[in-house]
Design a protein around this motif. Structure first.
Motif, short mmCIF file in Angstrom:
data_model
loop_
_atom_site.label_atom_id
_atom_site.label_comp_id
_atom_site.label_asym_id
_atom_site.label_seq_id
_atom_site.Cartn_x
_atom_site.Cartn_y
_atom_site.Cartn_z
N LEU A 1 -27.26 -3.01 -91.87
CA LEU A 1 -26.60 -1.86 -92.42
C LEU A 1 -27.25 -1.14 -93.47
CD1 LEU A 1 -24.24 0.22 -92.47
CD2 LEU A 1 -22.98 -1.29 -94.03
N GLN B 1 -30.31 0.57 -92.26
CA GLN B 1 -30.03 1.93 -91.35
C GLN B 1 -29.61 3.15 -92.46
OE1 GLN B 1 -30.39 2.78 -88.36
NE2 GLN B 1 -29.44 4.71 -88.42
N LEU B 2 -28.93 2.58 -93.31
CA LEU B 2 -28.44 3.51 -94.45
C LEU B 2 -29.78 4.35 -95.07
CD1 LEU B 2 -25.66 2.02 -96.04
CD2 LEU B 2 -25.50 3.93 -94.73
N GLN C 1 -31.24 6.59 -92.69
CA GLN C 1 -30.40 7.79 -92.78
C GLN C 1 -31.04 8.92 -93.61
OE1 GLN C 1 -26.22 7.34 -92.44
NE2 GLN C 1 -26.02 8.99 -91.25
N THR D 1 -26.30 8.09 -86.82
CA THR D 1 -25.11 7.96 -87.24
C THR D 1 -24.16 7.01 -86.27
OG1 THR D 1 -24.94 9.98 -88.33
CG2 THR D 1 -22.93 9.33 -87.82
N ARG E 1 -25.47 3.49 -87.36
CA ARG E 1 -24.89 3.08 -88.59
C ARG E 1 -23.12 2.71 -88.56
NH1 ARG E 1 -23.12 8.03 -91.80
NH2 ARG E 1 -21.57 7.66 -90.29
N ASP E 2 -22.51 3.49 -87.59
CA ASP E 2 -21.06 3.26 -87.42
C ASP E 2 -20.99 1.92 -86.97
OD1 ASP E 2 -20.54 5.63 -88.71
OD2 ASP E 2 -19.86 6.74 -86.78
N HIS F 1 -27.14 3.62 -102.12
CA HIS F 1 -27.20 4.36 -100.62
C HIS F 1 -26.22 5.21 -101.02
CE1 HIS F 1 -29.99 2.12 -98.71
NE2 HIS F 1 -29.63 0.87 -98.67
#
Length: 176
Positions: free
Chosen positions: A22, A25-26, A29, A73, A76-77, A114
């Motif tokens: 996570l 991934q953040l 992003q 996204t 990430r979700d 983040h």
């Protein structure tokens, strides 16, 4: 292999892997949001300097970055749901809520960093988007006024102050 027991995963290790995924991934992003901010800045510079030749390319790049952001996204979700389940909170948990229930200070700090960066980038992008939209509205208005004025006297004056009659000077030359 038959007869070889599957290794047991330590629940803390699973949390670490999912939370790390996570966090990565953040970070991705954040990079995409920084690219979006850059592309909007680029578009704004083109608009403000009147370099309209590249506007279509710049807007296409903004669209590509927006699509990449949407794709990221979804991933990430999915990771949010995994981490929320591991940390014992509802899967519809926000990043702020996830920070509050993080099992260690280190995870609260990482996720908090983040959150701060993503919030800041989102605010900058919203501001830049507003500025770009204002430039686009202005360009549209100028174009409409120019088109509406074709065939009408331009109202241009000579250095002496007298009106230049029949000069025909326009943004678009209609006298060929």
């Amino acid at each position: 292999m038959v007869g070889v027991p599957s290794p047991r995963l330590d629940p803390n290790e699973v949390t670490h892997v999912s939370a790390t995924d996570l966090s990565m991934q953040l970070l991705r992003q954040r990079e995409v949001l920084e690219l979006m901010l850059f592309k909007l800045e680029e578009l704004e510079m083109l608009l403000s300097t009147g370099r309209t030749r590249w506007i279509a390319h710049a807007t296409a790049e903004v669209d590509r970055v927006a699509k990449a952001l949407t794709a990221g996204t979804i991933e990430r979700d999915t990771l949010f749901v995994d981490v929320a389940a591991e940390w014992g909170v509802p899967e519809a948990t926000s990043l702020r809520e996830l920070i509050d229930v993080a099992p260690t200070d280190a995870w609260r700090e990482v996720l908090g960093s983040h959150h701060e960066a993503l919030s800041s980038l989102a605010a900058e992008i919203a501001e830049k988007k507003g500025s770009v939209n204002q430039h686009l509205r202005t360009a549209l208005r100028v174009t409409q006024e120019t088109i509406a004025g074709l065939g009408e006297p331009t109202g241009e004056y000579a250095a002496s102050g007298s009106r230049v009659a029949g000069a025909g000077s326009r943004l678009l030359d209609v006298q060929v």
